[in-house]
Design a protein around this motif. Structure first.
Motif, PDB file in Angstrom:
ATOM      1  N   ALA A  46       0.735  -1.133  -0.043  1.00  0.00           N
ATOM      2  CA  ALA A  46       0.117   0.006  -0.054  1.00  0.00           C
ATOM      3  C   ALA A  46       0.777   1.359   0.148  1.00  0.00           C
ATOM      4  N   THR A 131      -5.944  -6.787  10.012  1.00  0.00           N
ATOM      5  CA  THR A 131      -6.665  -7.140   8.662  1.00  0.00           C
ATOM      6  C   THR A 131      -6.872  -8.516   8.682  1.00  0.00           C
ATOM      7  N   ASN A 154       1.349 -16.891   1.414  1.00  0.00           N
ATOM      8  CA  ASN A 154       2.721 -16.541   2.064  1.00  0.00           C
ATOM      9  C   ASN A 154       2.894 -15.158   2.241  1.00  0.00           C
ATOM     10  N   CYS A 224      -6.657 -12.023  -2.018  1.00  0.00           N
ATOM     11  CA  CYS A 224      -5.317 -10.933  -2.017  1.00  0.00           C
ATOM     12  C   CYS A 224      -5.066 -10.751  -3.359  1.00  0.00           C
ATOM     13  N   TRP A 272     -11.431  -3.121   3.759  1.00  0.00           N
ATOM     14  CA  TRP A 272     -10.161  -2.259   3.689  1.00  0.00           C
ATOM     15  C   TRP A 272     -10.131  -1.713   5.246  1.00  0.00           C
TER      16      TRP A 272
HETATM   17  N1  LIG Z   1      -7.385  -4.206   2.417  1.00  0.00           N
HETATM   18  C1  LIG Z   1      -6.696  -3.957   3.521  1.00  0.00           C
HETATM   19  O1  LIG Z   1      -7.100  -3.442   4.434  1.00  0.00           O
HETATM   20  C2  LIG Z   1      -5.461  -4.549   3.391  1.00  0.00           C
HETATM   21  C3  LIG Z   1      -4.582  -4.426   4.651  1.00  0.00           C
HETATM   22  C4  LIG Z   1      -3.281  -5.046   4.416  1.00  0.00           C
HETATM   23  C5  LIG Z   1      -3.004  -5.529   3.206  1.00  0.00           C
HETATM   24  N2  LIG Z   1      -3.638  -5.393   1.965  1.00  0.00           N
HETATM   25  C6  LIG Z   1      -3.154  -5.810   0.758  1.00  0.00           C
HETATM   26  O2  LIG Z   1      -2.847  -7.142   0.655  1.00  0.00           O
HETATM   27  C7  LIG Z   1      -1.803  -7.475  -0.284  1.00  0.00           C
HETATM   28  C8  LIG Z   1      -0.772  -8.207   0.557  1.00  0.00           C
HETATM   29  O3  LIG Z   1      -0.146  -7.329   1.538  1.00  0.00           O
HETATM   30  P1  LIG Z   1       1.045  -7.892   2.404  1.00  0.00           P
HETATM   31  O4  LIG Z   1       1.906  -6.590   3.139  1.00  0.00           O
HETATM   32  O5  LIG Z   1       0.663  -9.006   3.017  1.00  0.00           O
HETATM   33  O6  LIG Z   1       2.086  -8.094   1.357  1.00  0.00           O
HETATM   34  P2  LIG Z   1       3.494  -9.040   0.788  1.00  0.00           P
HETATM   35  O7  LIG Z   1       3.826  -9.856   2.264  1.00  0.00           O
HETATM   36  O8  LIG Z   1       4.422  -8.208   0.394  1.00  0.00           O
HETATM   37  O9  LIG Z   1       3.184 -10.253  -0.011  1.00  0.00           O
HETATM   38  C9  LIG Z   1       2.456  -9.968  -1.238  1.00  0.00           C
HETATM   39  C10 LIG Z   1       1.928 -11.215  -1.793  1.00  0.00           C
HETATM   40  O10 LIG Z   1       1.483 -10.947  -3.075  1.00  0.00           O
HETATM   41  C11 LIG Z   1       1.805 -12.247  -3.906  1.00  0.00           C
HETATM   42  N3  LIG Z   1       1.901 -11.651  -5.165  1.00  0.00           N
HETATM   43  C12 LIG Z   1       2.578 -10.618  -5.646  1.00  0.00           C
HETATM   44  N4  LIG Z   1       2.381 -10.503  -7.209  1.00  0.00           N
HETATM   45  C13 LIG Z   1       1.407 -11.492  -7.301  1.00  0.00           C
HETATM   46  C14 LIG Z   1       0.971 -11.619  -8.645  1.00  0.00           C
HETATM   47  N5  LIG Z   1       1.341 -11.104  -9.872  1.00  0.00           N
HETATM   48  N6  LIG Z   1      -0.137 -12.536  -8.628  1.00  0.00           N
HETATM   49  C15 LIG Z   1      -0.414 -13.215  -7.554  1.00  0.00           C
HETATM   50  N7  LIG Z   1       0.508 -12.985  -6.266  1.00  0.00           N
HETATM   51  C16 LIG Z   1       1.074 -12.150  -6.420  1.00  0.00           C
HETATM   52  C17 LIG Z   1       3.260 -12.585  -3.345  1.00  0.00           C
HETATM   53  O11 LIG Z   1       3.307 -13.937  -3.672  1.00  0.00           O
HETATM   54  P3  LIG Z   1       5.000 -14.459  -4.330  1.00  0.00           P
HETATM   55  O12 LIG Z   1       5.492 -14.962  -3.241  1.00  0.00           O
HETATM   56  O13 LIG Z   1       4.558 -15.581  -5.171  1.00  0.00           O
HETATM   57  O14 LIG Z   1       5.435 -13.351  -5.096  1.00  0.00           O
HETATM   58  C18 LIG Z   1       2.966 -12.488  -1.859  1.00  0.00           C
HETATM   59  O15 LIG Z   1       2.154 -13.555  -1.542  1.00  0.00           O
HETATM   60  C19 LIG Z   1      -1.365  -6.180  -0.884  1.00  0.00           C
HETATM   61  O16 LIG Z   1      -2.251  -5.603  -1.884  1.00  0.00           O
HETATM   62  C20 LIG Z   1      -2.016  -4.953   0.223  1.00  0.00           C
HETATM   63  O17 LIG Z   1      -2.141  -3.780  -0.413  1.00  0.00           O
HETATM   64  C21 LIG Z   1      -4.804  -4.842   2.281  1.00  0.00           C
END
Ligand SMILES: NC(=O)c1ccc[n+]([C@@H]2O[C@H](COP(=O)([O-])OP(=O)(O)OC[C@H]3O[C@@H](n4cnc5c(N)ncnc54)[C@H](OP(=O)(O)O)[C@@H]3O)[C@@H](O)[C@H]2O)c1
Length: 292
Positions: A46, A131, A154, A224, A272
Motif C-alpha cells: 500500500a 486485517t 505466504n 489478495c 479495507w
Molecule cells: N484491504 C486492506 O485493508 C489490506 C490490509 C493489508 C494488506 N492489504 C493488501 O494485501 C496485499 C498483500 O499485502 P502484504 O503486506 O501481505 O504483502 P506481502 O507480504 O508483500 O506479499 C505479497 C503477496 O502477493 C503475492 N503476489 C505478488 N504479485 C503477485 C501476482 N502478480 N499474482 C499473484 N500473487 C502475487 C506474493 O506472492 P509471491 O511470493 O508468489 O510473489 C505474496 O504472497 C497487498 O495488496 C496489500 O495492499 C490490504
C-alpha cells in the motif's frame, strides 16, 4: 514554507539536491507533542501504491512515506498524559509518515504497545495481523473445525491469517504461486499452522475432491490476488459462502462464473482496514453522543 501533517508542522528551507525531495525540520515539542525516534518501519504494497498515486488515500504534499512502524518515545510535552519516555508506540492510523529517523507527533496519533514483543512484530503489527483478524471474524461465523481458503498465503496478511485461524481451531487451505523453493515455503507455512498448502495449478486439478474428504469446503475465501486465482477459489467455496477481496496483486479484475451466483448464491465482499478504523471511530462517537 510550511505544511501541517497529522498535527505536526513540518518546515523546510532551501533547495534539496533532488528537486522532488525536501529536507524537513523536526517540529517543536510544545505542551502536547510527543518526540518519537523510529526504530523500524516496513515497506508495504500500500505504501508503494500511495507513492504511485493509485491508492485511495493520498496525503497532501510534501509528505513522508510509510504508514506503519514502531517508534520509541524520547520526550513528551507537559500536557501529555498517556505516554512517557521509553514507551513503544505505533501509528493509530494510516498516513503518519513512518519512514523517518524521528518526529514530533500529537498524542492521539499514537498507540502505546507492550515492550515484551519482538521489534519486527511490533513494527508490522498494526496493518496485516489486524486485517487478518477482522476478515476471519467479520464476514462469516466460523468455529473450530470449519475451514477457509486464501490465496497469496505466504504474504504478510496470509501468514497472519494462518496463525490466527490455527489459534481459533479453523483449518486453512492455503494457495501460493509455484516456485523453485516450493517445499521450503510449504514447510514454513505448515510450521505456522497451515492445514494444507497448494499451488494455483493444484487448485484446478480433479484431486481437489480428495482434499475435501479430509477438510470441509470453506465458507470463507480471502482474495489478495484477483483474476483467475480468485475465480478458482470461488469454485471450491461452500453454498452461500463469502469471498472477501482485500488486495489485487495480479492487477486483474475478478471474473465470477454466473453459476456461482445462481446455484451457490455466493457473496462477494471487500475489506479495507483504513475504512474499518474510520467506521469504528464514527460508531464510538455515536455511542458517546447517545450516552450524553
Ligand atoms: N484491504 C486492506 O485493508 C489490506 C490490509 C493489508 C494488506 N492489504 C493488501 O494485501 C496485499 C498483500 O499485502 P502484504 O503486506 O501481505 O504483502 P506481502 O507480504 O508483500 O506479499 C505479497 C503477496 O502477493 C503475492 N503476489 C505478488 N504479485 C503477485 C501476482 N502478480 N499474482 C499473484 N500473487 C502475487 C506474493 O506472492 P509471491 O511470493 O508468489 O510473489 C505474496 O504472497 C497487498 O495488496 C496489500 O495492499 C490490504
Amino acid at each position: 514554507m510550511s505544511a501541517s501533517h497529522n498535527g505536526c508542522t513540518i518546515l523546510w528551507e532551501g533547495q534539496h539536491p533532488n528537486p522532488l525531495l525536501k529536507d524537513l525540520e523536526r517540529a517543536e515539542l510544545g505542551h502536547s507533542g510527543v518526540h518519537v525516534k523510529m526504530l523500524a518501519a516496513p515497506i508495504n504494497p500500500a505504501d508503494i501504491n500511495m507513492i504511485q498515486g493509485t491508492y485511495a488515500l493520498l496525503p497532501d504534499l510534501p509528505a513522508v512515506g510509510g504508514n506503519e512502524g514502531v517508534g520509541q518515545v524520547v520526550e513528551v510535552g507537559s500536557h501529555v498524559t498517556s505516554l512517557k519516555p521509553g514507551d513503544w508506540v505505533v501509528p493509530a492510523d494510516a498516513e503518519l509518515g513512518t519512514w523517518r529517523t524521528d518526529a514530533v507527533f500529537s498524542e492521539e496519533t499514537l498507540v502505546k504497545l507492550p515492550r515484551d514483543i519482538p521489534l519486527l512484530c511490533a513494527a508490522t503489527l498494526s496493518v496485516n495481523p489486524c486485517t487478518a483478524y477482522r476478515m476471519l471474524t467479520d464476514f462469516e461465523t466460523l468455529g473450530p473445525g470449519d475451514s477457509i481458503i486464501q490465496n497469496a498465503a505466504n504474504s504478510g496478511v496470509g501468514q497472519a491469517v494462518i496463525q490466527i485461524a490455527a489459534a481459533l481451531g479453523i483449518k486453512t487451505i492455503n494457495v501460493i504461486r509455484d516456485r523453485p523453493n516450493l517445499q521450503e515455503v510449504v514447510d514454513r507455512l505448515m510450521s505456522l499452522g497451515a492445514e494444507h498448502v497448494l499451488t494455483e495449478e493444484m487448485l484446478r486439478k480433479p484431486e481437489m475432491k480428495d482434499l475435501f474428504k479430509k477438510v470441509p469446503k470453506p465458507r470463507l475465501a480471502l482474495n489478495c490476488v484477483g483474476g483467475k486465482s480468485a475465480t478458482e477459489m470461488l469454485r471450491h467455496i461452500q453454498q452461500k459462502g463469502t469471498m472477501v477481496t482485500y488486495g489485487g496483486m495480479a492487477k486483474q479484475p475478478l471474473t465470477v462464473p454466473v453459476s456461482a451466483f445462481i446455484f451457490k448464491d455466493v457473496k462477494l465482499r471487500g475489506f479495507w482496514m483504513t475504512q474499518w478504523k474510520k467506521d469504528q471511530a464514527q460508531s464510538k462517537l455515536k455511542v458517546i453522543s447517545v450516552g450524553k
